[in-house]
Design a protein around this motif. Structure first.
Motif, PDB file in Angstrom:
ATOM      1  N   VAL B  59      27.418 -18.032 -34.956  1.00 37.74           N
ATOM      2  CA  VAL B  59      27.588 -16.658 -34.504  1.00 37.74           C
ATOM      3  C   VAL B  59      26.574 -15.801 -35.236  1.00 37.74           C
ATOM      4  O   VAL B  59      26.507 -15.840 -36.463  1.00 37.74           O
ATOM      5  CB  VAL B  59      29.014 -16.148 -34.815  1.00 37.74           C
ATOM      6  CG1 VAL B  59      29.126 -14.679 -34.480  1.00 37.74           C
ATOM      7  CG2 VAL B  59      30.052 -16.953 -34.058  1.00 37.74           C
ATOM      8  N   ASP B  60      25.762 -15.067 -34.469  1.00 42.31           N
ATOM      9  CA  ASP B  60      24.821 -14.133 -35.078  1.00 42.31           C
ATOM     10  C   ASP B  60      25.447 -12.747 -35.017  1.00 42.31           C
ATOM     11  O   ASP B  60      25.445 -12.098 -33.969  1.00 42.31           O
ATOM     12  CB  ASP B  60      23.484 -14.158 -34.323  1.00 42.31           C
ATOM     13  CG  ASP B  60      22.414 -13.376 -35.064  1.00 42.31           C
ATOM     14  OD1 ASP B  60      22.786 -12.564 -35.934  1.00 42.31           O
ATOM     15  OD2 ASP B  60      21.219 -13.583 -34.788  1.00 42.31           O
ATOM     16  N   THR B  61      26.004 -12.308 -36.149  1.00 42.99           N
ATOM     17  CA  THR B  61      26.733 -11.037 -36.129  1.00 42.99           C
ATOM     18  C   THR B  61      25.787  -9.853 -35.919  1.00 42.99           C
ATOM     19  O   THR B  61      26.213  -8.798 -35.497  1.00 42.99           O
ATOM     20  CB  THR B  61      27.504 -10.837 -37.441  1.00 42.99           C
ATOM     21  OG1 THR B  61      26.603 -10.951 -38.524  1.00 42.99           O
ATOM     22  CG2 THR B  61      28.576 -11.882 -37.579  1.00 42.99           C
ATOM     23  N   VAL B 129      32.182  -8.666 -35.570  1.00 42.98           N
ATOM     24  CA  VAL B 129      32.214 -10.071 -35.978  1.00 42.98           C
ATOM     25  C   VAL B 129      33.109 -10.859 -35.011  1.00 42.98           C
ATOM     26  O   VAL B 129      34.318 -10.674 -35.001  1.00 42.98           O
ATOM     27  CB  VAL B 129      32.752 -10.243 -37.415  1.00 42.98           C
ATOM     28  CG1 VAL B 129      32.736 -11.712 -37.798  1.00 42.98           C
ATOM     29  CG2 VAL B 129      31.935  -9.440 -38.391  1.00 42.98           C
ATOM     30  N   LYS B 131      35.263 -13.958 -33.779  1.00 41.81           N
ATOM     31  CA  LYS B 131      36.011 -14.992 -34.498  1.00 41.81           C
ATOM     32  C   LYS B 131      36.534 -16.018 -33.500  1.00 41.81           C
ATOM     33  O   LYS B 131      36.824 -15.688 -32.347  1.00 41.81           O
ATOM     34  CB  LYS B 131      37.193 -14.357 -35.242  1.00 41.81           C
ATOM     35  CG  LYS B 131      36.807 -13.430 -36.394  1.00 41.81           C
ATOM     36  CD  LYS B 131      36.609 -14.198 -37.664  1.00 41.81           C
ATOM     37  CE  LYS B 131      36.376 -13.292 -38.853  1.00 41.81           C
ATOM     38  NZ  LYS B 131      37.598 -12.724 -39.417  1.00 41.81           N
ATOM     39  N   ASN B 134      37.212 -22.516 -36.292  1.00 36.83           N
ATOM     40  CA  ASN B 134      36.031 -22.958 -37.015  1.00 36.83           C
ATOM     41  C   ASN B 134      35.799 -24.462 -36.906  1.00 36.83           C
ATOM     42  O   ASN B 134      34.809 -24.961 -37.418  1.00 36.83           O
ATOM     43  CB  ASN B 134      36.152 -22.566 -38.490  1.00 36.83           C
ATOM     44  CG  ASN B 134      35.908 -21.088 -38.700  1.00 36.83           C
ATOM     45  OD1 ASN B 134      34.873 -20.699 -39.206  1.00 36.83           O
ATOM     46  ND2 ASN B 134      36.830 -20.247 -38.284  1.00 36.83           N
ATOM     47  N   ARG B 216      26.372 -15.776 -29.599  1.00 38.12           N
ATOM     48  CA  ARG B 216      27.152 -16.995 -29.774  1.00 38.12           C
ATOM     49  C   ARG B 216      26.296 -18.192 -29.381  1.00 38.12           C
ATOM     50  O   ARG B 216      25.650 -18.190 -28.344  1.00 38.12           O
ATOM     51  CB  ARG B 216      28.407 -16.948 -28.909  1.00 38.12           C
ATOM     52  CG  ARG B 216      29.459 -15.977 -29.416  1.00 38.12           C
ATOM     53  CD  ARG B 216      30.516 -15.784 -28.384  1.00 38.12           C
ATOM     54  NE  ARG B 216      31.643 -15.012 -28.906  1.00 38.12           N
ATOM     55  CZ  ARG B 216      32.785 -15.557 -29.303  1.00 38.12           C
ATOM     56  NH1 ARG B 216      32.974 -16.854 -29.220  1.00 38.12           N
ATOM     57  NH2 ARG B 216      33.757 -14.802 -29.776  1.00 38.12           N
ATOM     58  N   TYR B 237      22.729 -18.527 -43.473  1.00 36.31           N
ATOM     59  CA  TYR B 237      24.049 -18.398 -42.883  1.00 36.31           C
ATOM     60  C   TYR B 237      25.126 -18.467 -43.952  1.00 36.31           C
ATOM     61  O   TYR B 237      24.855 -18.800 -45.107  1.00 36.31           O
ATOM     62  CB  TYR B 237      24.284 -19.461 -41.817  1.00 36.31           C
ATOM     63  CG  TYR B 237      24.117 -20.888 -42.300  1.00 36.31           C
ATOM     64  CD1 TYR B 237      22.923 -21.556 -42.115  1.00 36.31           C
ATOM     65  CD2 TYR B 237      25.154 -21.539 -42.939  1.00 36.31           C
ATOM     66  CE1 TYR B 237      22.764 -22.855 -42.556  1.00 36.31           C
ATOM     67  CE2 TYR B 237      24.998 -22.833 -43.382  1.00 36.31           C
ATOM     68  CZ  TYR B 237      23.809 -23.493 -43.188  1.00 36.31           C
ATOM     69  OH  TYR B 237      23.650 -24.768 -43.627  1.00 36.31           O
ATOM     70  N   CYS B 250      31.625 -23.550 -38.043  1.00 42.77           N
ATOM     71  CA  CYS B 250      31.222 -22.323 -37.355  1.00 42.77           C
ATOM     72  C   CYS B 250      30.372 -21.530 -38.340  1.00 42.77           C
ATOM     73  O   CYS B 250      30.879 -21.031 -39.340  1.00 42.77           O
ATOM     74  CB  CYS B 250      32.466 -21.544 -36.938  1.00 42.77           C
ATOM     75  SG  CYS B 250      32.081 -20.073 -36.006  1.00 42.77           S
ATOM     76  N   TYR B 252      27.987 -18.524 -39.620  1.00 39.67           N
ATOM     77  CA  TYR B 252      27.801 -17.096 -39.361  1.00 39.67           C
ATOM     78  C   TYR B 252      26.467 -16.634 -39.920  1.00 39.67           C
ATOM     79  O   TYR B 252      26.228 -16.725 -41.122  1.00 39.67           O
ATOM     80  CB  TYR B 252      28.938 -16.294 -39.987  1.00 39.67           C
ATOM     81  CG  TYR B 252      30.196 -16.309 -39.154  1.00 39.67           C
ATOM     82  CD1 TYR B 252      31.136 -17.312 -39.296  1.00 39.67           C
ATOM     83  CD2 TYR B 252      30.425 -15.320 -38.194  1.00 39.67           C
ATOM     84  CE1 TYR B 252      32.276 -17.331 -38.513  1.00 39.67           C
ATOM     85  CE2 TYR B 252      31.566 -15.336 -37.412  1.00 39.67           C
ATOM     86  CZ  TYR B 252      32.479 -16.339 -37.575  1.00 39.67           C
ATOM     87  OH  TYR B 252      33.603 -16.357 -36.802  1.00 39.67           O
ATOM     88  N   LEU B 255      26.401 -12.512 -42.032  1.00 42.35           N
ATOM     89  CA  LEU B 255      27.804 -12.162 -42.287  1.00 42.35           C
ATOM     90  C   LEU B 255      27.897 -11.192 -43.458  1.00 42.35           C
ATOM     91  O   LEU B 255      27.236 -11.377 -44.476  1.00 42.35           O
ATOM     92  CB  LEU B 255      28.595 -13.431 -42.594  1.00 42.35           C
ATOM     93  CG  LEU B 255      30.113 -13.288 -42.606  1.00 42.35           C
ATOM     94  CD1 LEU B 255      30.618 -13.001 -41.215  1.00 42.35           C
ATOM     95  CD2 LEU B 255      30.756 -14.553 -43.134  1.00 42.35           C
TER      96      LEU B 255
END
Lengths: 389, 260
Positions: B59-61, B129, B131, B134, B216, B237, B250, B252, B255
């Motif tokens: 996930v690229d916030t 973010v 969710k 994971n 995502r 990450y 998972c 991030y 983050l």
């Protein structure tokens, strides 16, 4: 073998061997069903172990008899152990039956879970989201327009929702019994604002609008006006650079509004699109007014960049400050003179001695005083629709 | 013939035998472990070799715009009951006192329609973010399952066996990321399946497919040429709650420390 300690230990060994055999058989019971050779080998091994244990036990007994020992004593010491053994065997057998009945066949195939569950998860349901290639298979025109569009990276189903039922209904429509399930985006602002509503948490580089502000800037009366009135979601062309420079007008929503038939044949390259509209075609009175004022040399687009929300008059109004005009008119100490009237901001208000320094707020737009240098306020849209056809 | 009632050496011998029997049990257990049946039989003729895959998610916030497309797509793709979420998007707004305010867009539209904090709160920063499960390598939820209904596939996906789940909700309590719930209609544990019915036929998970900003991502950690691996090698990450040792898969990007 003569002394009773040895004898008792032998008996214990026999039962341990029986127990071990039971355990082995239990462990392999379901393996037998899946892999006969392996399961059979285990059972043969367990059976051999049991036979061996019994033989050793029996041998001990025979040896004792040969030595003329008092067998009644031995037998007497057996009876309670025998009862215990029978009880253990019954319990063990019940456990085997219960396990066979309760534990799924494929349990333990890949780990401590039912192996078939993996397959169940694979075929739990048919994929509902189709992907845009499937969509474009039937909706060719939309697919082609969309591929060239600003939104080209976005899936059809991001806005339209999952197409599984729609595709299935179309496929089943041949029999005439199934009802067609459309996948239509409601013609409201909401679907566009899912992504484009201005929120503090959205990355500032992402295009966002406050719908009320946006519509006020375009002098639209109805604040509920759907975005699709001006933006064709499959082809919001006037947002793309080549056509913006071609000065297509936003009231034209689709290529097909002008080009009947195949759009691609009529305009193979959008970059080569001729200038279709001049601003004055519709805004004649504004253009005439503008021609008599000091900014008349400038093209309209210098300030109004083709109605992009972030670059138009809306921005001048919204920014509530002089920055927009100062882009050209600021007096930077080291800048080469470019022949424009420049001012030293923020000292500007004090420069006119005739006009005592008023309490000018910093966020006051220049046009609040200097609109007379530009053009009359207000926007004429009366001829807009007429000019397009 | 005398039989000594209690001889310590006899008891010791008996104990030895018990220990040996236990050894036999352990040996049988080892046999069961060693026998891996390989990939499951291909359903409907599609060939899927789960030995070649190890799925991971990223996930690229920085890219998430909080549009809620993923939540809407997940609901329709997986028939998630109303009021429950297999994936969701959290919004963090940090006020002038560095206090974090977290909220979630709920409902069918799953979109945020206004800022959480008023302008007077002096917002320092704000971000979204997403969710989801994971799919931990060391998944707590499958360890606590008393009936073996929660498990991890060989290709790294944590799943629930709906036929054998007894709905005790032990896993719901155990998951440190609160990604599980009890399905009110089926009365069994429910969670993100990584769209197992899609990835095993070569389609991306629904949330990855519809994400308009590619915030995502998913990929196969066993494929060296996979795009996700390139991203994880290039970008920095973080994991959620790495101190728990669950080894989430998972990842991030970008983050914030405020996110838990």
């Amino acid at each position: 073998m003569a002394d009773p300690q040895n004898r008792r230990s032998l008996i214990a060994f026999v039962f341990a061997a029986v127990l071990l055999a039971t355990v082995l058989i239990m462990a392999r019971a379901d393996a037998l069903a899946r892999r006969p050779v392996f399961g059979l080998a285990t059972i043969v091994l367990a059976a051999a172990g049991t036979v061996l244990a019994l033989a050793v036990g029996l041998g001990g007994l025979l040896a004792a008899r040969r030595r003329r020992e008092d067998l009644s004593q031995v037998r007497g010491s057996w009876s309670h152990v025998l009862r215990l053994g029978v009880a253990l065997l019954v319990i063990g057998g019940a456990a085997i039956v219960a396990r066979a009945a309760l534990v799924p066949d494929s349990y333990g195939a890949y780990g401590y879970f039912r192996g078939d569950a993996v397959r169940d998860a694979m075929v739990a349901r048919r994929p509902s989201h189709q992907g845009r290639d499937v969509c474009a298979g039937c909706h060719e025109t939309e697919g082609r327009l969309h591929a060239k569009d600003f939104h080209s990276g976005i899936q059809c189903e991001s806005c339209h929702g999952a197409g599984g039922e729609h595709v299935a209904s179309v496929a089943a429509r041949a029999d005439g019994k199934t009802e067609h399930v459309p996948v239509v985006v409601p013609r409201t602002q909401e679907p566009c604002l899912w992504c484009h509503r201005r929120l503090a948490a959205r990355p500032s580089s992402f295009p966002q609008i406050d719908p009320q502000e946006h519509l006020r800037g375009f002098a639209v009366a109805d604040l509920e006006t759907p975005c699709m009135r001006c933006h064709n979601p499959h082809e919001p062309l006037f947002l793309t650079r080549p056509l913006r420079e071609a000065r297509l007008h936003p009231v034209i929503q689709q290529c097909r509004d002008c080009h009947a038939g195949d759009v691609d044949a009529a305009a193979p390259r959008p970059d080569d699109h001729p200038v279709v509209f001049e601003c004055r075609y519709c805004h004649a009175d504004l253009a005439a007014d503008f021609a008599g004022r000091s900014h008349r040399e400038l093209p309209c687009g210098r300030c109004h960049q083709a109605h992009r929300e972030s670059e138009t008059a809306t921005r001048i109004v919204r920014s509530h400050g002089p920055e927009f005009c100062l882009l050209c008119h600021r007096d930077f100490p080291l800048r080469e003179p470019v022949g424009l009237p420049t001012i030293a901001w923020p000292a500007h208000p004090e420069r006119n001695p005739q006009n005592p320094p008023p309490p000018l707020p910093d966020d006051m737009p220049c046009i609040d005083c200097h609109m007379d240098r530009i053009h009359a306020r207000g926007m004429t849209t009366a001829a807009a629709t007429g000019g397009a056809s | 013939m005398s039989r000594p009632p209690d001889d310590p050496s006899d008891r010791r011998r008996f104990l030895r035998i018990v220990v040996q029997s236990a050894g036999g049990f352990f040996f049988a257990g080892c046999l069961a472990d060693a026998e891996d049946g390989g990939p499951p039989a291909p359903p409907g003729g599609t060939a899927y070799d789960w030995n070649k895959f190890y799925w991971a998610y990223a996930v690229d916030t920085d890219r998430c715009i909080g549009c809620g497309s993923c939540m809407r797509a997940c609901r329709t793709e997986n028939l998630v009951p109303e009021g429950f979420y297999r994936t969701w998007v959290e919004r963090y707004e940090i006020d002038a006192d560095d206090k974090a305010h977290v909220d979630i867009a709920l409902g069918r539209s799953a979109s945020f329609d206004r800022d959480a904090l008023p302008p007077a709160a002096g917002r320092r920063k704000a971000f979204f973010v997403p969710k989801l499960c994971n799919h931990c390598k060391n998944s707590v939820c499958s360890q606590v399952c008393p009936v073996g209904a929660s498990y991890q596939t060989k290709d790294g996906v944590v799943l629930v066996d709906e036929q054998h789940c007894v709905g005790c909700a032990y896993c719901v309590q155990a998951c440190p990321y609160a990604t599980r719930f009890i399905n009110p209609h089926k009365h069994v544990a429910d969670k993100c399946t990584f769209c197992y019915h899609r990835i095993t036929v070569g389609l991306p998970p629904a949330c990855v497919l519809v994400c308009p900003t590619k915030a995502r991502m998913y990929g196969n950690l066993k494929d060296r040429k996979d795009e996700l691996q390139a991203i994880l090698h290039r970008r920095r990450y973080m994991l959620l709650k790495p101190e728990l040792g669950t080894n989430p898969k998972c990842y991030y990007l970008g983050l914030d420390l405020e996110v838990v």
